[in-house]
Design a protein around this motif. Structure first.
Motif, PDB file in Angstrom:
ATOM      1  N   ALA A  33       0.820  -1.214   0.000  1.00 39.71           N
ATOM      2  CA  ALA A  33       0.000   0.000   0.000  1.00 39.71           C
ATOM      3  C   ALA A  33       0.849   1.258   0.000  1.00 39.71           C
ATOM      4  CB  ALA A  33      -0.936   0.002   1.210  1.00 39.71           C
ATOM      5  N   LEU A  34       1.992   1.190   0.655  1.00 41.00           N
ATOM      6  CA  LEU A  34       2.865   2.353   0.757  1.00 41.00           C
ATOM      7  C   LEU A  34       3.399   2.790  -0.601  1.00 41.00           C
ATOM      8  CD1 LEU A  34       3.935   4.188   2.989  1.00 41.00           C
ATOM      9  CD2 LEU A  34       5.973   2.761   3.112  1.00 41.00           C
ATOM     10  N   GLN A  35       3.441   1.870  -1.548  1.00 42.60           N
ATOM     11  CA  GLN A  35       3.928   2.203  -2.885  1.00 42.60           C
ATOM     12  C   GLN A  35       2.910   3.027  -3.678  1.00 42.60           C
ATOM     13  OE1 GLN A  35       5.162  -1.352  -4.942  1.00 42.60           O
ATOM     14  NE2 GLN A  35       6.121  -2.217  -3.112  1.00 42.60           N
ATOM     15  N   PHE A  36       1.633   2.924  -3.286  1.00 38.38           N
ATOM     16  CA  PHE A  36       0.573   3.588  -4.039  1.00 38.38           C
ATOM     17  C   PHE A  36       0.018   4.815  -3.332  1.00 38.38           C
ATOM     18  CE2 PHE A  36       0.443  -0.914  -5.322  1.00 38.38           C
ATOM     19  CZ  PHE A  36       0.596  -0.782  -6.687  1.00 38.38           C
ATOM     20  N   LEU A  37      -0.134   4.752  -2.007  1.00 35.36           N
ATOM     21  CA  LEU A  37      -0.778   5.824  -1.272  1.00 35.36           C
ATOM     22  C   LEU A  37       0.049   7.110  -1.330  1.00 35.36           C
ATOM     23  CD1 LEU A  37      -3.438   6.029   0.359  1.00 35.36           C
ATOM     24  CD2 LEU A  37      -2.057   5.797   2.432  1.00 35.36           C
ATOM     25  N   LYS A  38      -0.595   8.195  -1.783  1.00 33.56           N
ATOM     26  CA  LYS A  38       0.090   9.475  -1.936  1.00 33.56           C
ATOM     27  C   LYS A  38      -0.406  10.526  -0.948  1.00 33.56           C
ATOM     28  CE  LYS A  38       0.700   8.691  -6.900  1.00 33.56           C
ATOM     29  NZ  LYS A  38       0.308   9.134  -8.264  1.00 33.56           N
ATOM     30  N   GLU A  39      -1.679  10.432  -0.557  1.00 36.13           N
ATOM     31  CA  GLU A  39      -2.250  11.421   0.347  1.00 36.13           C
ATOM     32  C   GLU A  39      -3.041  10.735   1.458  1.00 36.13           C
ATOM     33  OE1 GLU A  39      -4.587  14.351  -1.645  1.00 36.13           O
ATOM     34  OE2 GLU A  39      -3.080  14.721  -3.194  1.00 36.13           O
ATOM     35  N   LEU A  40      -2.771  11.163   2.687  1.00 38.30           N
ATOM     36  CA  LEU A  40      -3.479  10.657   3.855  1.00 38.30           C
ATOM     37  C   LEU A  40      -3.841  11.844   4.734  1.00 38.30           C
ATOM     38  CD1 LEU A  40      -4.490   8.379   5.705  1.00 38.30           C
ATOM     39  CD2 LEU A  40      -2.159   8.199   6.623  1.00 38.30           C
ATOM     40  N   ASP A  41      -5.133  12.106   4.900  1.00 38.05           N
ATOM     41  CA  ASP A  41      -5.606  13.251   5.678  1.00 38.05           C
ATOM     42  C   ASP A  41      -6.105  12.766   7.034  1.00 38.05           C
ATOM     43  OD1 ASP A  41      -6.710  15.535   6.703  1.00 38.05           O
ATOM     44  OD2 ASP A  41      -7.909  16.023   4.941  1.00 38.05           O
ATOM     45  N   LEU A  42      -5.381  13.150   8.082  1.00 38.27           N
ATOM     46  CA  LEU A  42      -5.734  12.769   9.454  1.00 38.27           C
ATOM     47  C   LEU A  42      -5.974  13.995  10.331  1.00 38.27           C
ATOM     48  CD1 LEU A  42      -3.196   9.849   9.907  1.00 38.27           C
ATOM     49  CD2 LEU A  42      -5.679   9.625   9.904  1.00 38.27           C
ATOM     50  N   ARG A  43      -6.285  15.115   9.733  1.00 36.02           N
ATOM     51  CA  ARG A  43      -6.491  16.330  10.509  1.00 36.02           C
ATOM     52  C   ARG A  43      -7.647  16.186  11.497  1.00 36.02           C
ATOM     53  NH1 ARG A  43      -7.582  20.634   6.148  1.00 36.02           N
ATOM     54  NH2 ARG A  43      -8.477  18.788   5.149  1.00 36.02           N
ATOM     55  N   CYS A  44      -7.528  16.949  12.606  1.00 36.31           N
ATOM     56  CA  CYS A  44      -8.566  16.986  13.647  1.00 36.31           C
ATOM     57  C   CYS A  44      -8.841  15.612  14.247  1.00 36.31           C
ATOM     58  CB  CYS A  44      -9.849  17.616  13.118  1.00 36.31           C
ATOM     59  SG  CYS A  44      -9.710  19.407  12.940  1.00 36.31           S
ATOM     60  N   ASN A  45      -7.806  14.797  14.357  1.00 32.72           N
ATOM     61  CA  ASN A  45      -7.846  13.551  15.126  1.00 32.72           C
ATOM     62  C   ASN A  45      -6.743  13.636  16.179  1.00 32.72           C
ATOM     63  OD1 ASN A  45      -9.848  11.714  13.658  1.00 32.72           O
ATOM     64  ND2 ASN A  45      -8.506  12.332  11.987  1.00 32.72           N
ATOM     65  N   MET A  46      -7.039  13.274  17.407  1.00 30.99           N
ATOM     66  CA  MET A  46      -6.076  13.353  18.502  1.00 30.99           C
ATOM     67  C   MET A  46      -5.248  12.072  18.537  1.00 30.99           C
ATOM     68  SD  MET A  46      -6.824  16.343  19.553  1.00 30.99           S
ATOM     69  CE  MET A  46      -5.942  16.440  21.106  1.00 30.99           C
ATOM     70  N   ILE A  47      -4.309  11.948  17.593  1.00 33.07           N
ATOM     71  CA  ILE A  47      -3.588  10.678  17.437  1.00 33.07           C
ATOM     72  C   ILE A  47      -2.431  10.525  18.413  1.00 33.07           C
ATOM     73  CG2 ILE A  47      -4.281  10.413  15.050  1.00 33.07           C
ATOM     74  CD1 ILE A  47      -1.575  11.453  14.193  1.00 33.07           C
ATOM     75  N   GLY A  48      -2.079  11.581  19.119  1.00 31.52           N
ATOM     76  CA  GLY A  48      -1.122  11.482  20.214  1.00 31.52           C
ATOM     77  C   GLY A  48       0.218  10.889  19.840  1.00 31.52           C
ATOM     78  N   ASP A  49       0.690   9.949  20.697  1.00 33.94           N
ATOM     79  CA  ASP A  49       2.029   9.388  20.540  1.00 33.94           C
ATOM     80  C   ASP A  49       2.196   8.600  19.242  1.00 33.94           C
ATOM     81  OD1 ASP A  49       2.677  10.474  22.962  1.00 33.94           O
ATOM     82  OD2 ASP A  49       2.296   8.635  24.101  1.00 33.94           O
ATOM     83  N   SER A  50       1.107   8.075  18.689  1.00 35.63           N
ATOM     84  CA  SER A  50       1.223   7.265  17.471  1.00 35.63           C
ATOM     85  C   SER A  50       1.616   8.104  16.253  1.00 35.63           C
ATOM     86  CB  SER A  50      -0.091   6.517  17.193  1.00 35.63           C
ATOM     87  OG  SER A  50      -1.166   7.420  17.023  1.00 35.63           O
ATOM     88  N   LYS A  51       1.606   9.428  16.421  1.00 33.00           N
ATOM     89  CA  LYS A  51       2.025  10.311  15.333  1.00 33.00           C
ATOM     90  C   LYS A  51       3.477  10.046  14.948  1.00 33.00           C
ATOM     91  CE  LYS A  51       2.167  15.228  14.138  1.00 33.00           C
ATOM     92  NZ  LYS A  51       1.809  16.602  14.592  1.00 33.00           N
ATOM     93  N   GLN A  52       4.304   9.693  15.939  1.00 32.21           N
ATOM     94  CA  GLN A  52       5.710   9.417  15.664  1.00 32.21           C
ATOM     95  C   GLN A  52       5.865   8.246  14.709  1.00 32.21           C
ATOM     96  OE1 GLN A  52       8.457  11.191  16.507  1.00 32.21           O
ATOM     97  NE2 GLN A  52       9.524   9.745  15.172  1.00 32.21           N
ATOM     98  N   GLN A  53       4.967   7.276  14.802  1.00 28.86           N
ATOM     99  CA  GLN A  53       5.036   6.128  13.895  1.00 28.86           C
ATOM    100  C   GLN A  53       4.794   6.549  12.453  1.00 28.86           C
ATOM    101  OE1 GLN A  53       2.904   2.619  15.242  1.00 28.86           O
ATOM    102  NE2 GLN A  53       2.934   3.368  17.348  1.00 28.86           N
ATOM    103  N   LEU A  54       3.924   7.545  12.273  1.00 27.40           N
ATOM    104  CA  LEU A  54       3.711   8.076  10.925  1.00 27.40           C
ATOM    105  C   LEU A  54       4.981   8.736  10.391  1.00 27.40           C
ATOM    106  CD1 LEU A  54       0.180   9.764  10.978  1.00 27.40           C
ATOM    107  CD2 LEU A  54       0.898   7.862   9.550  1.00 27.40           C
TER     108      LEU A  54
END
Length: 440
Positions: free
Chosen positions: A383-404
């Motif tokens: 999936a990483l080879q194809f996905l170009k845009e991921l919108d996660l705005r206004c979500n409180m993703i906290g510490d997992s943001k570092q994984q992104l």
């Protein structure tokens, strides 16, 4: 501007496209451009500059002499009837090269419309796309009325968005749609205050001649379930080859959504884009949509379900359907639905599928607090080879943001991730420079 003119005057200049939109060019700048015109130029865009009629007159002298210019864009340039007259005169004297002319957002008046309409009757005119009606909805409908039974073959695209049409204009459009010579490809009527009764008039006309239409937008009109049910008669017709259907903000409930998706299921092979945002799908609407997605003939590429009150349970139903037939979908918009972490986990099952080629995934304000499973799915699949845009705005993703962030460092990653809590742009139909009438 001086740099551009110097470049133009260089005999070795091979510039073919020049875009100068929205940079405060005046009529004097147009005169300088015309005098320094380079013979290789194929496309000139001066949109959103206050060049007015005097600037257009200068550009018209360029048109009289050019043997190469094919595309000219002059939208929102404060051009009136005099400017239209100058352009028409220039194109009559040298009609064979220009194939696209954009004059949207200007005020042609009745005489301006007539000038361009007469130009199209010139057998030497090669214009394939002419966009000329901005706020002048009355002139648009007068033009439409004038070509019924005469030469509607030229009309390919009609966009009257954000104008209240009323019964008279709706009947004028319906008369055009019923013309046996009409080959309209695109009909965009976003936010036109179309009623359920008017929707019946339009869809009855479409049903009599449905084979040419490829794009239809009735978004932003309160046609409700009754209007959608009328539309279903068109969608079920085997002659219908609609590719893009937009029905956002139509005040549909699960009944209407069930009806439209069931109709599409009976004739699914042509549809590439479906927009149902800001309607309440409900359980039955989601179920019928899932049945459409599972149909092996369905080749949907864009699915917009923004603000459809989709729950975690309904998200499971949708993603299960997508998993059974994932290879065609390129864009999925689930923003402003409270699918939460559970819904994201269900989406991961789609992303993990080796057939999935999703390029854009919108999850704005979905109540998500943890994206660990999402980032793991992206890292460990194709999936990483194809996905170009991921919108996660206004979500409180906290510490997992570092994984992104770690995912973004992957050499195979083409992903652009937006997590900044800026407000979502109001849902609105896309259109080419908001052109209100396009003749091709």
């Amino acid at each position: 501007m001086k740099i551009i003119l110097t470049l133009f005057e260089n005999v070795q200049c091979r510039l073919e496209k020049l875009k100068l939109n929205c940079i405060s060019i005046t009529d004097e700048g147009c005169a300088a451009l015309a005098s320094a015109f380079n013979s290789n130029l194929r496309e000139l865009d001066l949109s959103r500059n206050q060049i007015r009629d005097s600037g257009v007159t200068e550009i018209s002298s360029l048109l009289r002499n050019s043997q190469t210019l094919q595309i000219l864009r002059l939208s929102d340039c404060s051009i009136t009837e005099e400017g239209y007259k100058a352009l028409s005169s220039a194109l009559r004297s040298n009609p064979s090269h220009l194939i696209e002319l954009d004059l949207t957002g200007n005020d042609p008046g009745q005489s301006g419309v007539k000038q361009l309409s007469d130009l199209l009757q010139d057998p030497n005119c090669q214009l394939k796309t002419l966009r000329f009606l901005g706020p002048a909805a009355d002139e648009a409908c007068q033009y439409v009325t004038g070509i019924v039974g005469k030469n509607p073959l030229l009309l390919r695209e009609l966009n009257l968005s954000e104008h209240e049409l009323g019964d008279t204009r709706v009947n004028q459009i319906a008369a055009l749609l019923q013309d046996k010579h009409c080959q309209l490809n695109t009909l965009i009527l976003y936010g036109c205050s179309i009623t359920e009764k008017q929707c019946l008039i339009l869809t009855s006309a479409l049903k009599s001649n449905p084979s040419h239409l490829r794009e239809l937008s009735l978004s932003g009109n309160q046609i409700k379930n009754t209007g959608v049910n009328h539309l279903c008669d068109v969608l079920k017709d085997s002659r219908c080859k609609l590719e893009r259907l937009r029905l956002s903000e139509c005040e549909m409930t699960d009944e209407g959504c069930s009806a439209v998706t069931s109709a599409l299921k009976s004739n699914p092979s042509h549809l590439r884009e479906l927009k149902l945002s800001r309607n309440k799908l409900g359980d039955s609407g989601v179920k019928h949509l899932s049945d459409l997605l599972m149909n092996t003939q369905c080749k949907l590429e864009k699915l917009d379900l923004y603000g459809c009150s989709i729950t975690e349970k309904q998200c499971l139903i949708l993603t299960s359907a997508l998993k059974s037939n994932p290879s065609h979908l390129r864009e999925l918009k689930l923003s402003w639905n409270q699918i939460k972490n559970t819904g994201v986990n269900h989406l991961c099952d789609v992303l993990k599928d080796s057939r999935c080629k999703l390029e854009r995934l919108s999850l704005y304000d979905c109540g998500i607090t943890d994206v660990s499973s999402l980032t793991q799915s992206l890292r460990n699949t194709k999936a990483l080879q194809f996905l170009k845009e991921l919108d996660l705005r206004c979500n409180m993703i906290g510490d997992s943001k570092q994984q992104l962030i770690d995912v973004l460092r992957d050499s195979n990653c083409k992903l652009s991730v937006d997590t900044h809590p800026s407000p979502e742009v109001p849902d609105r139909d896309p259109s080419p420079e908001d052109d209100k009438c396009c003749i091709s």
